[in-house]
Design a protein around this motif. Structure first.
Motif, mmCIF file in Angstrom:
data_model
loop_
_atom_site.group_PDB
_atom_site.id
_atom_site.type_symbol
_atom_site.label_atom_id
_atom_site.label_comp_id
_atom_site.label_asym_id
_atom_site.label_seq_id
_atom_site.Cartn_x
_atom_site.Cartn_y
_atom_site.Cartn_z
ATOM 1 N N LYS A 172 0.812 -1.213 0.000
ATOM 2 C CA LYS A 172 0.000 0.000 0.000
ATOM 3 C C LYS A 172 0.846 1.264 0.000
ATOM 4 C CE LYS A 172 -3.881 -2.212 0.037
ATOM 5 N NZ LYS A 172 -4.736 -2.200 -1.185
ATOM 6 N N GLU A 173 1.941 1.252 0.724
ATOM 7 C CA GLU A 173 2.789 2.454 0.770
ATOM 8 C C GLU A 173 4.257 2.048 0.864
ATOM 9 O OE1 GLU A 173 3.366 6.685 3.161
ATOM 10 O OE2 GLU A 173 2.273 5.042 4.114
ATOM 11 N N ILE A 174 5.053 2.623 -0.040
ATOM 12 C CA ILE A 174 6.497 2.389 -0.023
ATOM 13 C C ILE A 174 7.182 3.729 0.214
ATOM 14 C CG2 ILE A 174 8.525 1.741 -1.399
ATOM 15 C CD1 ILE A 174 6.856 -0.368 -2.752
ATOM 16 N N LYS A 175 8.049 3.744 1.223
ATOM 17 C CA LYS A 175 8.825 4.947 1.525
ATOM 18 C C LYS A 175 10.290 4.700 1.179
ATOM 19 C CE LYS A 175 5.876 6.655 5.268
ATOM 20 N NZ LYS A 175 5.824 7.057 6.700
ATOM 21 N N PHE A 176 10.942 5.735 0.663
ATOM 22 C CA PHE A 176 12.363 5.658 0.330
ATOM 23 C C PHE A 176 13.159 6.474 1.334
ATOM 24 C CE2 PHE A 176 10.187 5.127 -3.773
ATOM 25 C CZ PHE A 176 10.745 3.936 -4.189
ATOM 26 N N LYS A 177 14.280 5.945 1.719
ATOM 27 C CA LYS A 177 15.193 6.729 2.545
ATOM 28 C C LYS A 177 16.622 6.423 2.137
ATOM 29 C CE LYS A 177 15.876 3.774 6.603
ATOM 30 N NZ LYS A 177 15.778 3.736 8.078
ATOM 31 N N LYS A 178 17.519 7.309 2.473
ATOM 32 C CA LYS A 178 18.909 7.172 2.054
ATOM 33 C C LYS A 178 19.618 6.096 2.876
ATOM 34 C CE LYS A 178 22.986 9.926 0.900
ATOM 35 N NZ LYS A 178 23.014 9.418 -0.480
ATOM 36 N N GLY A 179 20.415 5.297 2.156
ATOM 37 C CA GLY A 179 21.209 4.262 2.799
ATOM 38 C C GLY A 179 22.424 3.940 1.950
ATOM 39 N N LYS A 180 23.412 3.332 2.548
ATOM 40 C CA LYS A 180 24.646 3.027 1.800
ATOM 41 C C LYS A 180 24.422 1.954 0.737
ATOM 42 C CE LYS A 180 27.914 4.405 5.408
ATOM 43 N NZ LYS A 180 29.041 3.986 6.265
ATOM 44 N N LYS A 181 23.561 1.010 1.044
ATOM 45 C CA LYS A 181 23.267 -0.026 0.067
ATOM 46 C C LYS A 181 21.793 -0.392 0.158
ATOM 47 C CE LYS A 181 24.575 -3.867 3.111
ATOM 48 N NZ LYS A 181 25.397 -5.092 3.245
ATOM 49 N N LEU A 182 21.324 -1.128 -0.839
ATOM 50 C CA LEU A 182 19.907 -1.475 -0.876
ATOM 51 C C LEU A 182 19.537 -2.386 0.285
ATOM 52 C CD1 LEU A 182 17.147 -1.601 -2.319
ATOM 53 C CD2 LEU A 182 18.018 -3.554 -3.600
ATOM 54 N N SER A 183 18.522 -1.942 1.028
ATOM 55 C CA SER A 183 17.935 -2.797 2.077
ATOM 56 C C SER A 183 16.444 -2.487 2.141
ATOM 57 C CB SER A 183 18.606 -2.553 3.433
ATOM 58 O OG SER A 183 18.336 -1.254 3.897
ATOM 59 N N ILE A 184 15.679 -3.513 2.473
ATOM 60 C CA ILE A 184 14.221 -3.376 2.460
ATOM 61 C C ILE A 184 13.655 -3.895 3.776
ATOM 62 C CG2 ILE A 184 12.090 -4.080 1.312
ATOM 63 C CD1 ILE A 184 13.773 -4.441 -1.252
ATOM 64 N N LYS A 185 12.823 -3.091 4.385
ATOM 65 C CA LYS A 185 12.105 -3.512 5.585
ATOM 66 C C LYS A 185 10.639 -3.631 5.211
ATOM 67 C CE LYS A 185 11.395 -2.405 10.471
ATOM 68 N NZ LYS A 185 11.634 -1.423 11.551
ATOM 69 N N LEU A 186 10.115 -4.856 5.266
ATOM 70 C CA LEU A 186 8.766 -5.140 4.798
ATOM 71 C C LEU A 186 7.874 -5.506 5.976
ATOM 72 C CD1 LEU A 186 6.997 -5.557 2.225
ATOM 73 C CD2 LEU A 186 7.727 -7.945 2.259
ATOM 74 N N ASP A 187 6.750 -4.778 6.091
ATOM 75 C CA ASP A 187 5.766 -5.075 7.133
ATOM 76 C C ASP A 187 4.856 -6.183 6.612
ATOM 77 O OD1 ASP A 187 3.838 -5.194 9.059
ATOM 78 O OD2 ASP A 187 3.388 -3.042 9.075
ATOM 79 N N THR A 188 4.983 -7.385 7.176
ATOM 80 C CA THR A 188 4.223 -8.543 6.681
ATOM 81 C C THR A 188 2.982 -8.857 7.537
ATOM 82 O OG1 THR A 188 5.662 -10.022 7.942
ATOM 83 C CG2 THR A 188 6.260 -9.592 5.641
ATOM 84 N N LYS A 189 2.651 -7.937 8.437
ATOM 85 C CA LYS A 189 1.474 -8.158 9.284
ATOM 86 C C LYS A 189 0.206 -7.882 8.483
ATOM 87 C CE LYS A 189 -0.684 -6.712 13.628
ATOM 88 N NZ LYS A 189 -0.608 -5.775 14.772
ATOM 89 N N LEU A 190 -0.752 -8.809 8.534
ATOM 90 C CA LEU A 190 -2.006 -8.669 7.795
ATOM 91 C C LEU A 190 -3.113 -8.157 8.722
ATOM 92 C CD1 LEU A 190 -2.391 -11.815 5.492
ATOM 93 C CD2 LEU A 190 -2.085 -9.449 4.791
ATOM 94 N N THR A 191 -3.692 -7.016 8.364
ATOM 95 C CA THR A 191 -4.902 -6.548 9.041
ATOM 96 C C THR A 191 -6.086 -7.318 8.459
ATOM 97 O OG1 THR A 191 -5.314 -4.825 7.423
ATOM 98 C CG2 THR A 191 -3.883 -4.255 9.283
ATOM 99 N N LYS A 192 -7.256 -7.172 9.108
ATOM 100 C CA LYS A 192 -8.446 -7.869 8.613
ATOM 101 C C LYS A 192 -8.794 -7.405 7.205
ATOM 102 C CE LYS A 192 -11.830 -10.772 9.112
ATOM 103 N NZ LYS A 192 -11.547 -12.213 9.185
ATOM 104 N N LYS A 193 -8.694 -6.099 6.963
ATOM 105 C CA LYS A 193 -9.029 -5.549 5.653
ATOM 106 C C LYS A 193 -8.066 -6.070 4.579
ATOM 107 C CE LYS A 193 -9.892 -1.186 3.251
ATOM 108 N NZ LYS A 193 -9.866 0.295 3.346
ATOM 109 N N LEU A 194 -6.753 -6.103 4.931
ATOM 110 C CA LEU A 194 -5.761 -6.613 3.979
ATOM 111 C C LEU A 194 -5.978 -8.093 3.695
ATOM 112 C CD1 LEU A 194 -2.493 -4.891 5.301
ATOM 113 C CD2 LEU A 194 -3.723 -4.336 3.189
#
Length: 937
Positions: free
Chosen positions: A831-853
């Motif tokens: 639903k929403e992807i935010k970008f922030k500065k970092g030395k190399k590519l890393s991804i933090k993914l929220d895998t929690k499912l709400t009832k609606k999701l």
């Protein structure tokens, strides 16, 4: 699904019926020329898949140049005389020797060979057409024609006038079965096979010494009766060793060859052994009367094998013969043309060399001349036509000198563009190392050498029939000459200008490489009849042929002829390719049962999959071919074909979205790259780029990006897709012509295409304004992010249909990816992807499912399953259904989305009250869904 048999035969009929090839030639006639000389295929058997590899390349270059507007000759070549054809026809007729042929009749045999060529040239023509190879099949050249032979007469006269053509008396490789010499040019590569022979370690007594011997090594015992000296190397250290009551001389480095214990008694350099005499076991033969039987010095004697001594038979070995000439040694030549010892050789008389081998081993052992006999594996020359072991004979043959033109050949080779590049080095190395070219063959169906030699020594070489007629005794025989072949030309006799005697032509025919080597003159113009026309096409822009061996074969022969006649090379570029083997890396042979004939392959897998496999292959590496290997190219062609169903004509606006701009940039970059790589003789790089584009950029990329836009009828997306796909099939036309023509014909009505055939279209031109390398680079990073998020989903068993709330992407330059944010969220279902500065590519993914999701995820899975069920039911996209879903899981909030997505006119979440035509069941995360639907209006 791509059904090759149906599609390819339909397209062949379409091309033929509508004369597309003729229309293409007419379209390009008179425009800028592109000259190609075809390396002739030998017309003696049906094609194998290895032939199809080379012919695919040739067709690719021709189609590419034609779509770029070039006028070309499209002339195929058939190698149609020489020992290859003779050998196959011998098998057909059950003939096993030259004696059999002469008993059968030279005339009948030559006529039979010609019929074979006629038969198999037709077979190969039809097979080439089935491959999709476009040539002017009514204008193929044949190397057996009078035109080709007369151009070679003209060339040979030039060699003679320049004092390059001469008669030599040397030891040459000789095929006893074929009864002819085999040039070193023939056997340098393919001529050698690894075989095991009996290695004979002989002990020759030192003359004047009791119980003292030279240890001598040979793998050809049949040559021992012709031994005249033994050779040592003056720089090698030799030792005399004691074993029991006997003393042996051998190289110190070869002491390991001794049996049992030994004691070194004395050391000497080879130089000190010079002149020592020995007792040769066959010194009693009459031919041995003038043999010195002593130690001589020879730099070719090696301490790396054997004993450091070699026996020298100047009449039985090429290098031995050279040494014999230098030292003025007797040359004893025991073999006749069939490999038999001639008379007056005692017990060896009239025995075949292979039998003499056994006799010598037994005789020497019985008489105490053998130290030991071992099995020895080494590479030994074989006849590259019939496969039999070669022997070496001292004979008269005709040669062309190389030293006089060597430097010019090397200079011209430097100007040539080669791919693979190592071809230039191989050619240079060959020119540096080659010896004089042995051109005569004592055979029947080949170029009759235009040499009339009188017994008084006078030689006449004729460069034309006109010259021959002037000297002919019976001029009518020249006027009525049926063709320039044996036996007809043998009937013409001339009067010797020196002694006045009647002179016959020598019975030799020419090396078959002469036939193929003259085609840059005999097939264009031709040179002797229409030099102005010849000048339009000479030198050729390209030749293409299998690389191994051709640098001393066809490439070499072309160079020699052209440098002699014009002073320059006959071509500007050479494209070569390596050897085709089976899928396990073994050479294909009928005897092994692993050979694949073209007809079998094209029937089973089709021409396009073969062509794609060939064009993907790096030509500088061996190709492993098999029906398993071709499965992937076939599947990839299916993907290309299936994409055509998405193509619709639409006049979309130029308000491109970011994904549109990206694919248009990728397409135009691709046009530039493919054009450049084919021009640079890199079809494999071009084809790999094309395949990568349609698989990854188009099918798994752009089409996935716009699938919702297509479903919604987005005209811009449809327009971009059709534009990209149409240019893609144009680029692929030279590689896989059948499927691309089929797609083009299928799209003609949809896209209102005006040309009758894909191959009457022009080659695409890149729109530089649409190329955005920065955007292309950002999308590569984009795809990496999509891949990483997908990997993280897999780890928690959360497929892409299940929406997630958010992800944080850390990158070095986040600002460059912000314009891709919306597309990235859609592709990753986050639903929403935010970008922030970092030395190399890393991804933090929220895998929690709400009832609606979770509900949205269930809805997506349900929609996918209903869509799949509609396809199984045979429904089209436009067909509506009435849908009932029986489940305890609440999806009422997504009722409208599901209805629109699956094309349902009505939808109910309830227990059905009637029987439905289509009923399915699915479990989604342990929740059961019963699905019922009927088509409705």
């Amino acid at each position: 699904m791509y059904k090759h048999q149906n599609i390819e035969l339909e397209i062949l009929n379409f091309w033929k019926k509508h004369k597309i090839f003729d229309k293409l030639r007419k379209k390009n006639k008179g425009k800028k020329r592109w000259s190609f000389i075809d390396g002739p295929i030998t017309a003696n058997n049906p094609m194998g898949v290895h032939h199809a590899w080379g012919r695919t390349y040739k067709d690719l270059f021709h189609r590419f140049k034609a779509m770029n507007g070039f006028d070309t000759r499209y002339q195929n070549g058939f190698d149609s005389q020489g020992l290859w054809v003779e050998r196959e026809e011998e098998k057909e007729l059950g003939l096993n020797s030259k004696e059999d042929i002469e008993e059968f009749g030279i005339k009948k045999f030559v006529e039979s060979c010609k019929k074979r060529v006629e038969k198999f040239s037709k077979v190969q023509t039809n097979q080439s057409i089935r491959l999709g190879y476009w040539m002017d099949w009514n204008n193929s050249y044949f190397t057996m024609t009078n035109t080709n032979n007369l151009h070679n007469w003209f060339l040979l006269k030039k060699y003679y006038d320049k004092k390059l053509l001469y008669k030599g008396h040397d030891v040459v490789p000789w095929c006893w079965r074929c009864g002819t010499a085999s040039s070193k040019h023939d056997i340098v590569t393919e001529g050698y096979k690894e075989v095991s022979h009996k290695a004979l370690f002989m002990q020759f007594p030192v003359k004047g010494k009791k119980n003292e011997y030279f240890l001598i090594f040979t793998t050809t015992p049949w040559t021992v009766p012709a031994d005249v000296v033994i050779a040592a190397n003056e720089k090698v250290d030799y030792v005399k060793v004691k074993q029991g009551d006997k003393y042996y001389w051998l190289a110190e480095k070869r002491i390991s060859e001794l049996k049992g214990d030994y004691e070194i008694i004395e050391r000497k350099k080879g130089k000190a052994l010079e002149g020592m005499k020995y007792k040769m076991p066959y010194r009693f033969l009459s031919q041995q009367k003038k043999s010195p039987h002593k130690v001589v010095l020879w730099e070719l004697t090696s301490e790396e094998e054997g004993t450091g001594f070699v026996h020298v038979a100047p009449g039985c070995g090429a290098e031995d013969c050279d040494l014999g000439k230098k030292l003025k040694l007797t040359a004893i030549a025991p073999l006749d043309g069939a490999g038999f010892y001639t008379g007056d050789y005692g017990m060896f008389s009239n025995k075949k060399y292979s039998e003499v081998n056994k006799m010598v081993l037994e005789d020497l052992e019985n008489r105490g001349f053998v130290y030991k006999i071992e099995s020895y594996t080494h590479r030994y020359p074989h006849c590259w036509r019939c496969g039999e072991e070669l022997v070496f004979r001292l004979v008269d043959e005709w040669y062309i000198r190389c030293n006089e033109i060597r430097s010019k050949l090397i200079k011209e080779n430097k100007k040539i563009k080669w791919f693979p590049e190592y071809g230039k080095v191989r050619q240079k190395d060959w020119f540096n190392a080659m010896s004089d070219w042995l051109i005569s063959r004592k055979r029947y169906y080949g170029l009759p050498l235009p040499i009339w030699e009188c017994e008084c020594g006078k030689v006449e070489v004729f460069g034309s029939l006109k010259e021959l007629r002037e000297k002919a005794i019976d001029k009518k025989k020249v006027d009525n000459l049926k063709e320039i072949h044996r036996p007809w030309v043998d009937e013409i006799k001339v009067k010797c200008s020196k002694c006045g005697k009647e002179v016959e032509r020598i019975k030799d025919v020419g090396d078959a490489w002469l036939d193929a080597g003259i085609v840059s003159f005999s097939t264009m113009g031709p040179y002797l009849k229409n030099k102005k026309e010849w000048e339009k096409w000479f030198p050729a822009d390209l030749i293409s042929e299998n690389m191994p061996g051709q640098y001393r074969g066809w490439f070499n022969a072309l160079f020699w002829a052209s440098v002699t006649l014009t002073g320059k090379a006959p071509f500007k570029s050479v494209f070569g390719y390596e050897t085709l083997k089976d899928e396990n890396g073994n050479e294909m042979h009928k005897s092994k049962g692993n050979a694949i004939w073209f007809d079998d392959a094209v029937e089973k897998i089709g021409a396009d999959p073969m062509r794609l496999l060939y064009c993907l292959q790096n030509p500088g590496l061996e190709l492993k071919f098999g029906f398993n290997v071709v499965k992937e190219p076939t599947n990839n062609i299916n993907i290309l074909y299936n994409m055509s169903r998405l193509i619709e004509k639409s006049k979309g606006s130029k308000k491109y979205k970011i994904e549109d701009k990206w694919i248009l940039s990728k397409l135009n970059s691709l046009i530039d790259l493919v054009t450049e790589e084919i021009e640079n003789l890199h079809p494999h790089l071009a084809t790999n780029a094309l395949q990568d584009f349609w698989l990854n950029d188009l099918s798994r990329g752009y089409i996935q990006f716009i699938r919702n836009r297509i479903a919604e009828g987005d005209k811009t997306a449809l327009n971009v897709l059709s534009e990209v796909y149409l240019d893609l099939i144009k680029l692929l036309g030279p590689v896989i012509p059948f499927i691309t023509e089929r797609v083009y014909q299928d799209l003609k009505t949809k896209l209102k295409l005006k040309k009758e055939s894909l191959f009457l279209e022009s080659w695409p031109k890149a729109n530089k304004k649409l190329i955005n390398k920065k955007l292309e680079k950002d999308f590569e990073f984009f795809k990496k992010i999509v891949q990483d998020i997908s990997s993280k989903r897999e780890k928690v068993q959360m497929g892409n249909r299940w929406p997630l709330s958010k992800a944080v992407v850390s990158v070095d330059k986040p600002e460059s990816l912000k314009r891709l944010k919306s597309l990235l969220e859609k592709q990753t279902n986050v639903k929403e992807i935010k970008f922030k500065k970092g030395k190399k590519l890393s991804i933090k993914l929220d895998t929690k499912l709400t009832k609606k999701l979770e509900q949205e995820g269930f809805a997506r899975e349900l929609m996918r399953f209903v869509q799949s069920s509609r396809k199984k039911a045979g429904l089209d996209k436009k067909d509506k259904i009435s849908l009932v879903v029986e489940t305890s899981y609440n999806l009422k909030n997504f009722e409208k989305d599901i209805k629109n997505k699956v094309g349902a006119k009505t939808i109910k979440f309830a227990v059905p009250k009637k029987k439905y035509k289509h009923e399915f069941e699915i479990n989604i995360k342990e929740n059961k869904f019963q699905i019922y639907f009927d088509p409705t209006k």
